[in-house]
Scaffold this motif. Structure first.
Motif, PDB file in Angstrom:
ATOM      1  N   ALA A   1       0.832  -1.206   0.000  1.00 35.26           N
ATOM      2  CA  ALA A   1       0.000   0.000   0.000  1.00 35.26           C
ATOM      3  C   ALA A   1       0.870   1.262   0.000  1.00 35.26           C
ATOM      4  O   ALA A   1       0.569   2.236  -0.699  1.00 35.26           O
ATOM      5  CB  ALA A   1      -0.921  -0.021   1.222  1.00 35.26           C
ATOM      6  N   GLU A   2       1.942   1.250   0.765  1.00 35.43           N
ATOM      7  CA  GLU A   2       2.839   2.401   0.780  1.00 35.43           C
ATOM      8  C   GLU A   2       3.502   2.601  -0.584  1.00 35.43           C
ATOM      9  O   GLU A   2       3.674   3.735  -1.052  1.00 35.43           O
ATOM     10  CB  GLU A   2       3.903   2.212   1.860  1.00 35.43           C
ATOM     11  CG  GLU A   2       4.806   3.420   2.032  1.00 35.43           C
ATOM     12  CD  GLU A   2       5.814   3.224   3.149  1.00 35.43           C
ATOM     13  OE1 GLU A   2       6.681   4.109   3.327  1.00 35.43           O
ATOM     14  OE2 GLU A   2       5.743   2.180   3.836  1.00 35.43           O
TER      15      GLU A   2
ATOM     16  N   SER B   1       1.585   6.921  -6.834  1.00 33.31           N
ATOM     17  CA  SER B   1       0.588   7.966  -7.122  1.00 33.31           C
ATOM     18  C   SER B   1       1.231   9.346  -7.081  1.00 33.31           C
ATOM     19  O   SER B   1       0.953  10.197  -7.945  1.00 33.31           O
ATOM     20  CB  SER B   1      -0.565   7.883  -6.120  1.00 33.31           C
ATOM     21  OG  SER B   1      -1.230   6.634  -6.218  1.00 33.31           O
ATOM     22  N   ARG B   2       2.079   9.586  -6.102  1.00 36.62           N
ATOM     23  CA  ARG B   2       2.767  10.885  -6.022  1.00 36.62           C
ATOM     24  C   ARG B   2       3.716  11.067  -7.206  1.00 36.62           C
ATOM     25  O   ARG B   2       3.852  12.180  -7.747  1.00 36.62           O
ATOM     26  CB  ARG B   2       3.512  11.009  -4.702  1.00 36.62           C
ATOM     27  CG  ARG B   2       2.597  11.091  -3.486  1.00 36.62           C
ATOM     28  CD  ARG B   2       3.351  11.567  -2.261  1.00 36.62           C
ATOM     29  NE  ARG B   2       4.379  10.614  -1.846  1.00 36.62           N
ATOM     30  CZ  ARG B   2       4.178   9.643  -0.959  1.00 36.62           C
ATOM     31  NH1 ARG B   2       2.966   9.464  -0.433  1.00 36.62           N
ATOM     32  NH2 ARG B   2       5.156   8.829  -0.610  1.00 36.62           N
ATOM     33  N   MET B   3       4.369   9.996  -7.619  1.00 35.53           N
ATOM     34  CA  MET B   3       5.278  10.090  -8.759  1.00 35.53           C
ATOM     35  C   MET B   3       4.518  10.381 -10.046  1.00 35.53           C
ATOM     36  O   MET B   3       4.975  11.164 -10.898  1.00 35.53           O
ATOM     37  CB  MET B   3       6.090   8.802  -8.884  1.00 35.53           C
ATOM     38  CG  MET B   3       7.051   8.574  -7.728  1.00 35.53           C
ATOM     39  SD  MET B   3       7.830   6.928  -7.742  1.00 35.53           S
ATOM     40  CE  MET B   3       8.901   7.068  -9.167  1.00 35.53           C
TER      41      MET B   3
ATOM     42  N   THR C   1       4.750  13.866 -12.705  1.00 37.29           N
ATOM     43  CA  THR C   1       5.024  13.873 -14.143  1.00 37.29           C
ATOM     44  C   THR C   1       4.159  14.859 -14.906  1.00 37.29           C
ATOM     45  O   THR C   1       4.557  15.337 -15.979  1.00 37.29           O
ATOM     46  CB  THR C   1       4.812  12.465 -14.722  1.00 37.29           C
ATOM     47  OG1 THR C   1       3.454  12.061 -14.494  1.00 37.29           O
ATOM     48  CG2 THR C   1       5.760  11.472 -14.062  1.00 37.29           C
ATOM     49  N   VAL C   2       2.982  15.179 -14.391  1.00 42.08           N
ATOM     50  CA  VAL C   2       2.061  16.085 -15.096  1.00 42.08           C
ATOM     51  C   VAL C   2       1.798  17.356 -14.310  1.00 42.08           C
ATOM     52  O   VAL C   2       1.005  18.195 -14.739  1.00 42.08           O
ATOM     53  CB  VAL C   2       0.726  15.365 -15.381  1.00 42.08           C
ATOM     54  CG1 VAL C   2       0.935  14.201 -16.325  1.00 42.08           C
ATOM     55  CG2 VAL C   2       0.072  14.875 -14.093  1.00 42.08           C
TER      56      VAL C   2
ATOM     57  N   GLU D   1      13.533  11.828  -5.103  1.00 42.28           N
ATOM     58  CA  GLU D   1      13.355  11.467  -3.690  1.00 42.28           C
ATOM     59  C   GLU D   1      12.309  10.360  -3.541  1.00 42.28           C
ATOM     60  O   GLU D   1      12.500   9.405  -2.767  1.00 42.28           O
ATOM     61  CB  GLU D   1      12.949  12.708  -2.896  1.00 42.28           C
ATOM     62  CG  GLU D   1      14.030  13.795  -2.873  1.00 42.28           C
ATOM     63  CD  GLU D   1      13.545  15.055  -2.181  1.00 42.28           C
ATOM     64  OE1 GLU D   1      12.339  15.093  -1.799  1.00 42.28           O
ATOM     65  OE2 GLU D   1      14.346  15.993  -2.009  1.00 42.28           O
ATOM     66  N   GLU D   2      11.198  10.485  -4.264  1.00 41.94           N
ATOM     67  CA  GLU D   2      10.168   9.453  -4.192  1.00 41.94           C
ATOM     68  C   GLU D   2      10.678   8.127  -4.761  1.00 41.94           C
ATOM     69  O   GLU D   2      10.322   7.045  -4.268  1.00 41.94           O
ATOM     70  CB  GLU D   2       8.918   9.899  -4.960  1.00 41.94           C
ATOM     71  CG  GLU D   2       8.238  11.146  -4.397  1.00 41.94           C
ATOM     72  CD  GLU D   2       7.638  10.890  -3.026  1.00 41.94           C
ATOM     73  OE1 GLU D   2       7.475   9.711  -2.643  1.00 41.94           O
ATOM     74  OE2 GLU D   2       7.310  11.875  -2.329  1.00 41.94           O
TER      75      GLU D   2
END
Length: 442
Positions: A231-232, A238-240, A244-245, A259-260
């Motif tokens: 899940a993490e 999702s943050r990555m 991108t957009v 960092e992600e």
């Protein structure tokens, strides 16, 4: 009755210009083309300078994307490079426009065409790819981020699938444990060795059942950790994807993306460590090889002999169960692991080159702004060839203009050629040159 030279004697119809007028038409065509070239040449240099300056501007933007420092010297270096590119493009195409159309022999024309091809390659190498970086650099970097997200997602899903397959081995462990517990219950009732109670055979069976129960609990205890890690990892993905957009400078987003990516690499490594398959392989080996034989506690020699025979059967059963469990765990442990994913930051120029196939229009525009003058060179070649063909090998007097004729007469008079050309005194009128009639004379 006077007859036009263009009229047929028999039919009286107009047959078009006669042979004497053909050189005049071709000469007129050549003069028209020369006039057009003179008019076009008045602004060709300015247009070429504008194209060279535009290419230099985009080259400057591309060079700035490659340089890390933002100081004055860096700016000066980028300006110097872009200015050199603009001058080189202007001078190169000026040479080609002046020299190549003037070449008449095939050898000289071929040599200059080869030189132009080499120059075009040099222009693409020093300018066009930087122009493409300026036009599509940010989009190419975003493309690189999107591809990296896909690679990380594939690695996370494959690692999670392998770990879940390792977790499923708990059912095999439970099945072997249940079989040993069943045998221990049978031994306690005296159905195996014939000696009821909790003797040596019972203790061996309960010993192995306890080991398998501990392994089962350990595998079950990792289930929650596996789900939390997965899940993490999805949250990081999702943050990555959002980075991108997301609006803003792509350089800042690339830093956050890096960092992600480091965090997600840690999650993937943790999932690999939570895979229970290697643990089950080792436990199966211990189940087969590590057996503590208890002291035979039967009261008679016949009872001890019965216990020995039963223990031998139990050990064989242990080996069979251990082999089956080890085979299942080995199959899971040897499943292909995902390729190592490592995010490598790319500059705009490098990203444009790596993903060139996705930015064909940008590449076409970047190259066209540098090589468009080549089309003008070929136009000039065709036009000059048409002029030379129209002029042909006609005599000089057929192509002379009135101004040129006047200049020739003035030059002849200045040199005294008109006196030497005059007829001698007393010559007959037949030897004197007759005046040439001029059209339109009254």
């Amino acid at each position: 009755m006077t007859r036009s030279p263009d009229t047929d004697l028999d039919t009286g119809l107009d047959t078009g210009p006669g042979p004497a007028e053909a050189p005049r038409d071709t000469a007129q065509h050549a003069r028209e083309l020369a006039g057009h070239l003179a008019w076009l040449d008045s602004f060709t240099g300015v247009a070429l300078g504008v194209l060279a300056a535009a290419s230099g501007i985009y080259t400057y933007i591309g060079v700035r994307s490659l340089l890390d420092d933002s100081g004055a010297w860096t700016t000066f270096a980028a300006l110097a490079y872009s200015l050199a590119v603009s001058v080189a493009i202007f001078v190169f195409w000026t040479y080609m426009m002046r020299l190549l159309p003037a070449m008449r022999s095939a050898a000289s024309r071929t040599g200059l065409l080869l030189s132009m091809g080499l120059g075009c390659v040099a222009i693409i190498a020093m300018s066009s790819w930087l122009n493409a970086a300026a036009l599509a650099g940010a989009a190419a970097v975003e493309q690189h981020l999107a591809h990296t997200v896909q690679d990380y997602q594939a690695a996370l899903e494959r690692t999670h699938a392998n770990t879940i397959a390792g977790q499923s081995l708990s059912r095999d462990v439970a099945r072997v444990r249940a079989s040993f517990e069943t045998l221990s219950d049978q031994e306690e009732g005296g159905n195996l060795s014939g000696l009821a109670g909790r003797g040596a055979v019972f203790r061996i069976l309960t010993q192995k059942a306890a080991e398998l129960a501990a392994l089962e609990d350990q595998i079950a205890g990792q289930g929650r950790a596996v789900e939390e890690a997965f899940a993490e990892g999805n949250a990081i993905l999702s943050r990555m994807r959002a980075l991108t957009v997301q609006a803003g400078a792509v350089e800042n987003r690339s830093l956050l993306f890096s960092e992600e990516a480091v965090r997600l690499s840690g999650i993937v490594a943790r999932l690999r460590q939570l895979n229970a398959a290697p643990l089950v392989v080792r436990a199966a080996g211990d189940l087969r090889d590590s057996v503590v034989l208890p002291t035979l506690d039967a009261g008679s020699a016949l009872g001890r002999q019965s216990q020995e025979a039963t223990i031998a059967s139990v050990l064989q059963a242990l080996r069979d169960r251990a082999d089956t469990l080890e085979a299942a765990a080995t199959e899971v442990a040897t499943r292909p692991e995902p390729a190592e994913v490592e995010y490598t930051p790319l500059s705009a120029a490098d990203a444009v080159i790596r993903y060139a196939g996705n930015f064909v229009p940008s590449w076409a525009g970047a190259i066209a702004i540098d090589l468009l003058p080549g089309v003008l060179v070929f136009i000039l070649m065709v036009t000059h060839q048409a002029i030379r063909t129209s002029r042909g090998v006609s005599a000089l007097q057929d192509t002379m203009t009135v101004a040129e004729l006047r200049a020739a007469i003035e030059a002849a008079r200045a040199l005294g050629l008109d006196d030497r050309a005059a007829p001698a005194p007393g010559a007959s009128d037949l030897t004197r040159p007759k005046p040439v009639p001029v059209r339109g004379a009254e």
